[in-house]
Design a protein around this motif. Structure first.
Motif, PDB file in Angstrom:
ATOM      1  N   GLU A 145      40.745  44.838  29.652  1.00  0.00           N
ATOM      2  CA  GLU A 145      41.845  44.961  30.608  1.00  0.00           C
ATOM      3  C   GLU A 145      43.189  44.717  29.919  1.00  0.00           C
ATOM      4  O   GLU A 145      44.187  45.397  30.207  1.00  0.00           O
ATOM      5  CB  GLU A 145      41.646  43.972  31.756  1.00  0.00           C
ATOM      6  CG  GLU A 145      40.468  44.313  32.658  1.00  0.00           C
ATOM      7  CD  GLU A 145      40.139  43.200  33.633  1.00  0.00           C
ATOM      8  OE1 GLU A 145      40.892  42.201  33.671  1.00  0.00           O
ATOM      9  OE2 GLU A 145      39.135  43.322  34.358  1.00  0.00           O
ATOM     10  N   ARG A 149      46.243  47.345  29.436  1.00  0.00           N
ATOM     11  CA  ARG A 149      47.591  46.984  29.892  1.00  0.00           C
ATOM     12  C   ARG A 149      48.615  47.241  28.790  1.00  0.00           C
ATOM     13  O   ARG A 149      49.709  47.757  29.041  1.00  0.00           O
ATOM     14  CB  ARG A 149      47.588  45.511  30.295  1.00  0.00           C
ATOM     15  CG  ARG A 149      48.902  44.995  30.829  1.00  0.00           C
ATOM     16  CD  ARG A 149      48.744  43.532  31.193  1.00  0.00           C
ATOM     17  NE  ARG A 149      50.019  42.960  31.601  1.00  0.00           N
ATOM     18  CZ  ARG A 149      50.217  41.663  31.785  1.00  0.00           C
ATOM     19  NH1 ARG A 149      49.219  40.820  31.602  1.00  0.00           N
ATOM     20  NH2 ARG A 149      51.392  41.199  32.146  1.00  0.00           N
ATOM     21  N   PRO A 195      44.086  41.934  37.712  1.00  0.00           N
ATOM     22  CA  PRO A 195      44.971  43.000  38.148  1.00  0.00           C
ATOM     23  C   PRO A 195      45.451  42.759  39.564  1.00  0.00           C
ATOM     24  O   PRO A 195      44.727  42.189  40.381  1.00  0.00           O
ATOM     25  CB  PRO A 195      44.076  44.252  38.074  1.00  0.00           C
ATOM     26  CG  PRO A 195      42.686  43.745  38.064  1.00  0.00           C
ATOM     27  CD  PRO A 195      42.718  42.404  37.456  1.00  0.00           C
ATOM     28  N   ALA A 203      44.372  49.682  36.908  1.00  0.00           N
ATOM     29  CA  ALA A 203      44.038  48.639  35.954  1.00  0.00           C
ATOM     30  C   ALA A 203      42.667  48.826  35.319  1.00  0.00           C
ATOM     31  O   ALA A 203      42.353  48.134  34.365  1.00  0.00           O
ATOM     32  CB  ALA A 203      44.105  47.277  36.641  1.00  0.00           C
ATOM     33  N   PRO A 205      39.981  49.661  32.926  1.00  0.00           N
ATOM     34  CA  PRO A 205      40.066  50.077  31.516  1.00  0.00           C
ATOM     35  C   PRO A 205      39.392  51.428  31.293  1.00  0.00           C
ATOM     36  O   PRO A 205      38.390  51.743  31.925  1.00  0.00           O
ATOM     37  CB  PRO A 205      39.322  48.969  30.762  1.00  0.00           C
ATOM     38  CG  PRO A 205      39.254  47.816  31.703  1.00  0.00           C
ATOM     39  CD  PRO A 205      39.225  48.418  33.080  1.00  0.00           C
TER      40      PRO A 205
END
Length: 256
Positions: A145, A149, A195, A203, A205
């Motif tokens: 994650e 981001r 998230p 969010a 992945p």
């Protein structure tokens, strides 16, 4: 990736370092007692006494006895994610991740004996081994994650301040263990990294973040294993960097 760090791991203010030292002392006591007597024979009272703290203090750091055997440093993965997100934006994800991990693993050579004992304890207890695998999967998911981001921030300038350190939470402002809303969070997870509600789709992945997170965990494990077989010949730092150099080069076949 499930990292075992010790009392002198980098980062944090005085209060954070003291909390980290207490957690490390408890985890080390648990691992050493389990290696000597077997995990089933070790009590919370024995772990607390060996670490020189009260049973109440033990439960400030671990939800259960088994967590002391498995979640050696629940904050280590969070520190790696913070360092990764705070790395200069011009660094490629693999290089930024290498630097974040290297900072967390800088005392690896001093922790070799404890790491070996920890592996022995896990191998001797299938229940703990399964729990450790679950913790590793949770860490890997959290790292994926963070990677996603950072990649999104590179594509969206509006996200740069948050992803590259401008909006990172202050670890001293909200120390681990003092947050009433963390009950029920998975070991090693932190609410501030979750998230936002309603943003789950964005969010989630993708393939690259998932793969890089998995490769990083494998790289750490292989580095530890390879160095552990020949600690008198090589430094851990050299092995670790060689592993990531090979990954960055695309894993070329070694010269014959």
């Amino acid at each position: 990736m499930h990292i075992m760090t010790g009392k002198d791991a980098a980062g944090g203010g005085l209060r954070e370092r003291k909390k980290r030292a207490t957690r490390a002392a408890l985890a080390e006591a648990a691992v050493r007692l389990a290696a000597e007597h077997g995990a089933d024979q070790v009590t919370v009272e024995a772990i607390s006494a060996a670490a020189g703290v009260s049973v109440r203090t033990f439960f400030n750091y671990f939800d259960s006895r088994d967590d002391a055997f498995v979640v050696v440093d629940a904050d280590a993965s969070e520190r790696v994610r913070r360092a990764f997100l705070a790395a200069p934006p011009e660094l490629p994800p693999l290089e930024a991740l290498r630097e974040a991990l290297a900072a967390e693993l800088r005392e690896a050579e001093r922790q070799h004996e404890l790491w070996s004992l920890h592996a022995r304890v896990l191998r001797s207890d299938p229940h703990l081994l399964v729990r450790n695998l679950g913790a590793q999967m949770a860490d890997e998911s959290g790292l994926a994650e963070a990677i996603a981001r950072r990649i999104r921030a590179g594509d969206d300038p509006d996200d740069d301040a948050v992803a590259f350190g401008g909006g990172a939470a202050d670890p001293e402002a909200v120390p681990h263990g003092d947050q009433p809303d963390t009950a029920g969070a998975r070991p090693g997870s932190h609410p501030e990294t979750a998230p936002p509600e309603g943003d789950a789709d964005r969010a989630a992945p993708g393939l690259y973040p998932r793969l890089l997170a998995a490769v990083a965990g494998t790289a750490v494990r292989v580095s530890v294993q390879h160095w552990g077989e020949r600690p008198d010949e090589l430094s851990f730092a050299d092995v670790f960097r060689e592993v990531f150099d090979l990954l960055a080069a695309g894993l070329p076949a070694p010269a014959r």
